[in-house]
Scaffold this motif. Structure first.
Motif, PDB file in Angstrom:
ATOM      1  N   GLU A  28       7.482   0.394   5.496  1.00  0.00           N
ATOM      2  CA  GLU A  28       6.113   0.906   5.586  1.00  0.00           C
ATOM      3  C   GLU A  28       5.130   0.028   4.815  1.00  0.00           C
ATOM      4  O   GLU A  28       3.952  -0.050   5.162  1.00  0.00           O
ATOM      5  N   ASN A  29       5.605  -0.630   3.784  1.00  0.00           N
ATOM      6  CA  ASN A  29       4.682  -1.424   2.962  1.00  0.00           C
ATOM      7  C   ASN A  29       4.059  -2.589   3.728  1.00  0.00           C
ATOM      8  O   ASN A  29       3.001  -3.087   3.335  1.00  0.00           O
ATOM      9  N   LEU A  30       4.683  -3.014   4.824  1.00  0.00           N
ATOM     10  CA  LEU A  30       4.095  -4.112   5.591  1.00  0.00           C
ATOM     11  C   LEU A  30       2.716  -3.741   6.122  1.00  0.00           C
ATOM     12  O   LEU A  30       1.855  -4.605   6.317  1.00  0.00           O
ATOM     13  N   GLY A  31       2.498  -2.452   6.339  1.00  0.00           N
ATOM     14  CA  GLY A  31       1.186  -2.009   6.810  1.00  0.00           C
ATOM     15  C   GLY A  31       0.079  -2.218   5.793  1.00  0.00           C
ATOM     16  O   GLY A  31      -1.109  -2.161   6.147  1.00  0.00           O
ATOM     17  N   GLU A  32       0.436  -2.457   4.527  1.00  0.00           N
ATOM     18  CA  GLU A  32      -0.566  -2.686   3.482  1.00  0.00           C
ATOM     19  C   GLU A  32      -0.932  -4.159   3.331  1.00  0.00           C
ATOM     20  O   GLU A  32      -1.901  -4.492   2.627  1.00  0.00           O
ATOM     21  N   LEU A  33      -0.193  -5.047   3.969  1.00  0.00           N
ATOM     22  CA  LEU A  33      -0.434  -6.474   3.778  1.00  0.00           C
ATOM     23  C   LEU A  33      -1.762  -6.969   4.357  1.00  0.00           C
ATOM     24  O   LEU A  33      -2.384  -7.865   3.766  1.00  0.00           O
ATOM     25  N   PRO A  34      -2.242  -6.454   5.494  1.00  0.00           N
ATOM     26  CA  PRO A  34      -3.554  -6.928   5.966  1.00  0.00           C
ATOM     27  C   PRO A  34      -4.667  -6.699   4.947  1.00  0.00           C
ATOM     28  O   PRO A  34      -5.542  -7.564   4.773  1.00  0.00           O
ATOM     29  N   ARG A  35      -4.663  -5.548   4.268  1.00  0.00           N
ATOM     30  CA  ARG A  35      -5.677  -5.304   3.235  1.00  0.00           C
ATOM     31  C   ARG A  35      -5.552  -6.333   2.109  1.00  0.00           C
ATOM     32  O   ARG A  35      -6.556  -6.892   1.649  1.00  0.00           O
ATOM     33  N   PHE A  36      -4.310  -6.583   1.701  1.00  0.00           N
ATOM     34  CA  PHE A  36      -4.113  -7.540   0.610  1.00  0.00           C
ATOM     35  C   PHE A  36      -4.504  -8.951   1.040  1.00  0.00           C
ATOM     36  O   PHE A  36      -5.130  -9.690   0.266  1.00  0.00           O
ATOM     37  N   GLN A  37      -4.168  -9.333   2.253  1.00  0.00           N
ATOM     38  CA  GLN A  37      -4.519 -10.672   2.732  1.00  0.00           C
ATOM     39  C   GLN A  37      -6.033 -10.863   2.766  1.00  0.00           C
ATOM     40  O   GLN A  37      -6.556 -11.899   2.332  1.00  0.00           O
ATOM     41  N   ALA A  38      -6.754  -9.854   3.249  1.00  0.00           N
ATOM     42  CA  ALA A  38      -8.218  -9.948   3.273  1.00  0.00           C
ATOM     43  C   ALA A  38      -8.788 -10.028   1.860  1.00  0.00           C
ATOM     44  O   ALA A  38      -9.741 -10.779   1.596  1.00  0.00           O
ATOM     45  N   PHE A  39      -8.205  -9.282   0.947  1.00  0.00           N
ATOM     46  CA  PHE A  39      -8.616  -9.311  -0.457  1.00  0.00           C
ATOM     47  C   PHE A  39      -8.441 -10.720  -1.024  1.00  0.00           C
ATOM     48  O   PHE A  39      -9.329 -11.253  -1.713  1.00  0.00           O
ATOM     49  N   GLY A  44     -10.554 -16.935  -2.059  1.00  0.00           N
ATOM     50  CA  GLY A  44      -9.999 -18.253  -1.787  1.00  0.00           C
ATOM     51  C   GLY A  44      -8.549 -18.402  -2.196  1.00  0.00           C
ATOM     52  O   GLY A  44      -8.066 -19.519  -2.395  1.00  0.00           O
ATOM     53  N   VAL A  45      -7.839 -17.283  -2.329  1.00  0.00           N
ATOM     54  CA  VAL A  45      -6.433 -17.284  -2.714  1.00  0.00           C
ATOM     55  C   VAL A  45      -5.568 -17.337  -1.460  1.00  0.00           C
ATOM     56  O   VAL A  45      -5.859 -16.662  -0.467  1.00  0.00           O
ATOM     57  N   LYS A  46      -4.502 -18.150  -1.500  1.00  0.00           N
ATOM     58  CA  LYS A  46      -3.609 -18.300  -0.360  1.00  0.00           C
ATOM     59  C   LYS A  46      -2.218 -17.816  -0.767  1.00  0.00           C
ATOM     60  O   LYS A  46      -1.433 -18.575  -1.348  1.00  0.00           O
ATOM     61  N   PRO A  47      -1.892 -16.570  -0.499  1.00  0.00           N
ATOM     62  CA  PRO A  47      -0.616 -16.016  -0.962  1.00  0.00           C
ATOM     63  C   PRO A  47       0.581 -16.602  -0.232  1.00  0.00           C
ATOM     64  O   PRO A  47       0.475 -17.055   0.920  1.00  0.00           O
ATOM     65  N   THR A  48       1.708 -16.588  -0.907  1.00  0.00           N
ATOM     66  CA  THR A  48       2.989 -16.962  -0.303  1.00  0.00           C
ATOM     67  C   THR A  48       3.840 -15.707  -0.220  1.00  0.00           C
ATOM     68  O   THR A  48       4.169 -15.098  -1.243  1.00  0.00           O
ATOM     69  N   TYR A  49       4.168 -15.313   1.011  1.00  0.00           N
ATOM     70  CA  TYR A  49       4.984 -14.129   1.248  1.00  0.00           C
ATOM     71  C   TYR A  49       6.437 -14.575   1.372  1.00  0.00           C
ATOM     72  O   TYR A  49       6.831 -15.205   2.355  1.00  0.00           O
ATOM     73  N   LEU A  50       7.238 -14.279   0.358  1.00  0.00           N
ATOM     74  CA  LEU A  50       8.645 -14.661   0.325  1.00  0.00           C
ATOM     75  C   LEU A  50       9.440 -13.524   0.951  1.00  0.00           C
ATOM     76  O   LEU A  50       9.607 -12.461   0.349  1.00  0.00           O
ATOM     77  N   CYS A  51       9.910 -13.731   2.173  1.00  0.00           N
ATOM     78  CA  CYS A  51      10.382 -12.640   3.032  1.00  0.00           C
ATOM     79  C   CYS A  51      11.905 -12.531   3.079  1.00  0.00           C
ATOM     80  O   CYS A  51      12.617 -13.529   3.209  1.00  0.00           O
ATOM     81  N   THR A  52      12.372 -11.289   3.026  1.00  0.00           N
ATOM     82  CA  THR A  52      13.792 -11.002   3.210  1.00  0.00           C
ATOM     83  C   THR A  52      14.110 -10.957   4.708  1.00  0.00           C
ATOM     84  O   THR A  52      13.227 -10.988   5.571  1.00  0.00           O
ATOM     85  N   HIS A  53      15.412 -10.860   5.005  1.00  0.00           N
ATOM     86  CA  HIS A  53      15.852 -10.886   6.400  1.00  0.00           C
ATOM     87  C   HIS A  53      15.302  -9.710   7.187  1.00  0.00           C
ATOM     88  O   HIS A  53      14.888  -9.861   8.344  1.00  0.00           O
TER      89      HIS A  53
END
Length: 348
Positions: A28-39, A44-53
């Motif tokens: 369910e937490n993936l649904g929160e990532l668009p808000r964080f990405q826009a933030f 000017g921050v470019k996050p790195t999403y280190l993803c599990t399988h």
């Protein structure tokens, strides 16, 4: 002239509440990532999403991660959780062994098993994103130097698993304790295959999480020595005169001011980068034991906002982990050119 450090933000992108052993692999937490990405993009921050399988094979990957990575506003890297990453092998454990056990560290895996799991994770991320991942973080910080050649063979250029000033030896894995990273430098370095706390020739760049001591008192060996004892250490922490290592990481018990203090110490030390970390599940109210509701998650955002604003005012550039590796290689090449030019001038 002091150059502001590059600002890296790394998110362990994984299933909800990995701390609950009974929890399934809900995402369910993936649904929160668009808000964080826009933030992040607002600063000017470019996050790195280190993803599990489980994230890589999720139908939501394209929806929430693919577009940002495609635009160059984010990076998708790899994060190995051995317990949720194929291929799965039966682990035979002695039933009479009463040793406390936790989730397995990647550092416990034989090289061949690690290679098989990383090959599966790399393929899944390449299929999902259309490009091979080049940045990596071990689950539970369980990095082993012997795994560096495997990562290099699979195309990885930079690791961000080392946590300076920190030992995980008191945290049980499935069969062995976690690694001890005390003594590792806070600055980037090419790590050693035998001891990842040391610079070496593995060809794998280490971009460690920023963990620093922010009190001027802690620059004195006597204070550091006293911190190792129970009662003096408690007194020093209680008075906040010497609180011990501070992570560049939002916590319920910290403030934006605390994060800025870590950033300022990095500037004082002349570090070329600072690295924030936390987990994607912490963006979901109740998705972790640290942020129980929406008000708590909003506090996390306020902490990051203060840090991001301060870093931008100081001139820090937001970079992905691999983007920083490119930047670091360019800096080293420039320095090598200057040395050659100076040597040529002296030879004339």
């Amino acid at each position: 002239m002091i150059v502001a450090p590059a600002l890296l933000v790394t998110i362990d992108t994984e299933a909800d509440n990995q701390w609950d052993s009974a929890q399934g692999l809900a995402l369910e937490n993936l649904g929160e990532l668009p808000r964080f990405q826009a933030f992040c993009q607002d600063f000017g921050v470019k996050p790195t999403y280190l993803c599990t399988h489980e994230v890589a094979v999720s139908p939501r990957f394209d929806e929430v991660l693919g577009p940002a990575a495609e635009r160059g506003d984010a990076e998708v890297g790899a994060h190995l959780h051995p317990w949720s990453n194929p291929p799965y092998e039966s682990q035979q454990v002695d039933a009479d062994d009463a040793t406390p056990r936790g989730r397995p560290y990647p550092s416990e895996l034989p090289v061949a098993v690690f290679e098989a799991k990383m090959a599966a994770l790399t393929e899944a991320l390449e299929t999902a994103s259309g490009r091979k991942p080049t940045s990596y973080r071990a689950g539970r910080w369980g990095f082993a130097g012997a795994h560096a050649p495997v990562l290099r063979t699979l195309g990885y250029r930079v690791d961000c698993s080392v946590t300076p000033e920190t030992t995980w030896a008191d945290h049980p894995g499935e069969r062995a304790p976690g690694p001890d990273f005390r003594g590792a430098p806070p600055t980037p370095y090419v790590l050693d295959e035998r001891d990842p706390r040391l610079p070496g020739r593995s060809g794998l760049l280490e971009a460690p999480v920023t963990i620093l001591r922010t009190s001027p008192l802690e620059r004195y060996p006597l204070v550091r020595w006293l911190q190792g004892f129970d009662k003096p250490g408690k007194v020093l922490r209680k008075t906040r005169l010497a609180r011990g290592p501070r992570w560049l990481r939002p916590w319920p018990h910290t403030t934006g001011r605390d994060l800025v203090a870590v950033y300022r110490e990095a500037c004082r030390q002349g570090l070329p980068m600072v690295e924030v970390m936390f987990h994607s599940s912490e963006l979901l109210p109740g998705g972790s034991p640290f942020w129980a509701d929406r008000a708590a998650v909003d506090k996390l955002y306020r902490q990051l906002k203060r840090l991001f604003k301060h870093a931008r005012q100081q001139g820090s550039r937001g970079m992905t982990v691999t983007g920083f590796a490119d930047h670091w290689e360019a800096l080293l090449a420039d320095e090598a050119d200057r040395v050659r030019e100076a040597a040529a001038a002296l030879a004339v």
